[in-house]
Enzyme design. Structure first.
Site, mmCIF file in Angstrom:
data_model
loop_
_atom_site.group_PDB
_atom_site.id
_atom_site.type_symbol
_atom_site.label_atom_id
_atom_site.label_comp_id
_atom_site.label_asym_id
_atom_site.label_seq_id
_atom_site.Cartn_x
_atom_site.Cartn_y
_atom_site.Cartn_z
ATOM 1 N N ASP A 1 0.712 -1.240 0.054
ATOM 2 C CA ASP A 1 -0.204 -0.133 0.173
ATOM 3 C C ASP A 1 0.775 1.283 0.148
ATOM 4 O OD1 ASP A 1 -2.595 1.421 0.207
ATOM 5 O OD2 ASP A 1 -1.843 1.843 2.279
ATOM 6 N N HIS B 1 -6.694 0.230 -10.331
ATOM 7 C CA HIS B 1 -6.648 1.385 -9.353
ATOM 8 C C HIS B 1 -5.757 2.429 -9.563
ATOM 9 C CE1 HIS B 1 -6.832 3.202 -5.415
ATOM 10 N NE2 HIS B 1 -5.585 2.913 -5.267
#
Length: 299
Positions: free
Chosen positions: A143, A215
């Site tokens: 992340d 994404h």
């Protein structure tokens, strides 16, 4: 130079607590409470220097207008929600964000916050986040790979340089609930096409090889050749047996950068939605303004 609140710029924190609350009664009580908390925080920062402790107190639109007399934070507004309800709004009045390398210290600071703010706020949500293995999301993907690195670079992105809001920052928080069973029904290749990066090696997939709905494609935006960067302080949260996901938290000198990413993710620009919605969904959303520490102490 105005002093930035200490929770905006740190990197690689291992734990965080987010508290969202509404004001009870008049906002004037927040002035003394904010100063009291800032004083308590300074004591903890001095007591636990190795924890690299930081915290932020930020305010929603109506509350900030009342506290500031309507001055500054011109971009601030209530979070409107996006994607025709896909990204719901749960706007509150106050956000307290605490982060460090130690959850025990964070918890002590959160207790101090509750003592400082007392009956002038009503807590609506409290989330405890943790750094997972190799700074990965619970989906298994790393992340925040493109997060700005280094204090000066992060300051350039997150902190307002000058004017009445110098030293301040816009804040966005959004809690995502993951359906990991749904994710794990996909092949690793399909998961990688959803995210736009390889899962194990964390390598970016070339733009012409990944879908427009990946994404990475939805959030890697540019205007006039310049990337719309944000500083992320997101962490996984939750329980193994129950609700879990990502608590997304972003700071930026311009609310515009945050909003453009959201418009792109939820199909409000070209009708294409972030493929992450196949396995996760946002359940909260709020915009806030974090004034400089100097301004917070002088409210």
């Amino acid at each position: 130079m105005s002093q930035v609140q200490s929770g905006i710029l740190p990197e690689h924190c291992r734990a965080a607590i987010w508290i969202e609350a509404n004001v009870k009664g008049e906002v004037d009580a927040l002035r003394a409470a904010s100063k009291t908390f800032a004083d308590k925080l300074a004591t903890f920062e001095a007591k636990f220097p190795d924890a690299h402790l930081g915290a932020v107190v930020a305010f929603g639109n109506n509350t900030w207008r009342a506290l500031s007399g309507g001055v500054g934070a011109e971009e601030l507004k209530d979070f409107p929600g996006y994607g025709k309800g896909l990204a719901p709004t749960t706007q509150f009045d106050v956000l307290i964000h605490i982060l460090s390398l130690r959850h025990d210290v964070n918890f002590s600071v959160a207790q101090a916050a509750m003592e400082a703010f007392g009956d002038c706020i009503e807590v609506k949500e409290e989330i405890h986040g943790f750094r997972w293995v190799e700074e990965r999301d619970l989906s298994g993907f790393v992340d925040g790979t493109e997060n700005p690195a280094g204090e000066e670079t992060r300051r350039e992105v997150a902190v307002i340089k000058d004017g009445v809001d110098a030293g301040g920052s816009y804040v966005f928080v959004q809690r995502w609930e993951h359906n990991l069973k749904q994710l794990n029904r996909m092949s690793v290749h399909d998961q990688e096409m959803v995210i736009g990066r390889t899962k194990e090696a964390n390598e970016e997939i070339d733009g012409d090889e990944r879908p427009e709905t990946s994404h990475l494609t939805r959030v890697d935006l540019k205007e006039d050749g310049k990337g719309l960067k944000i500083v992320r302080q997101s962490l996984p949260y939750g329980t193994a047996s129950g609700t879990h996901g990502l608590y997304f938290c972003a700071y930026c000198a311009r609310l515009h950068n945050i909003e453009q990413q959201l418009l792109s993710m939820f199909g409000d620009t070209d009708g294409k939605r972030d493929a992450m919605l196949r396995f996760t969904k946002p359940v909260t959303g709020g915009y806030y303004f974090a004034p400089s520490l100097d301004k917070l102490m002088a409210l």
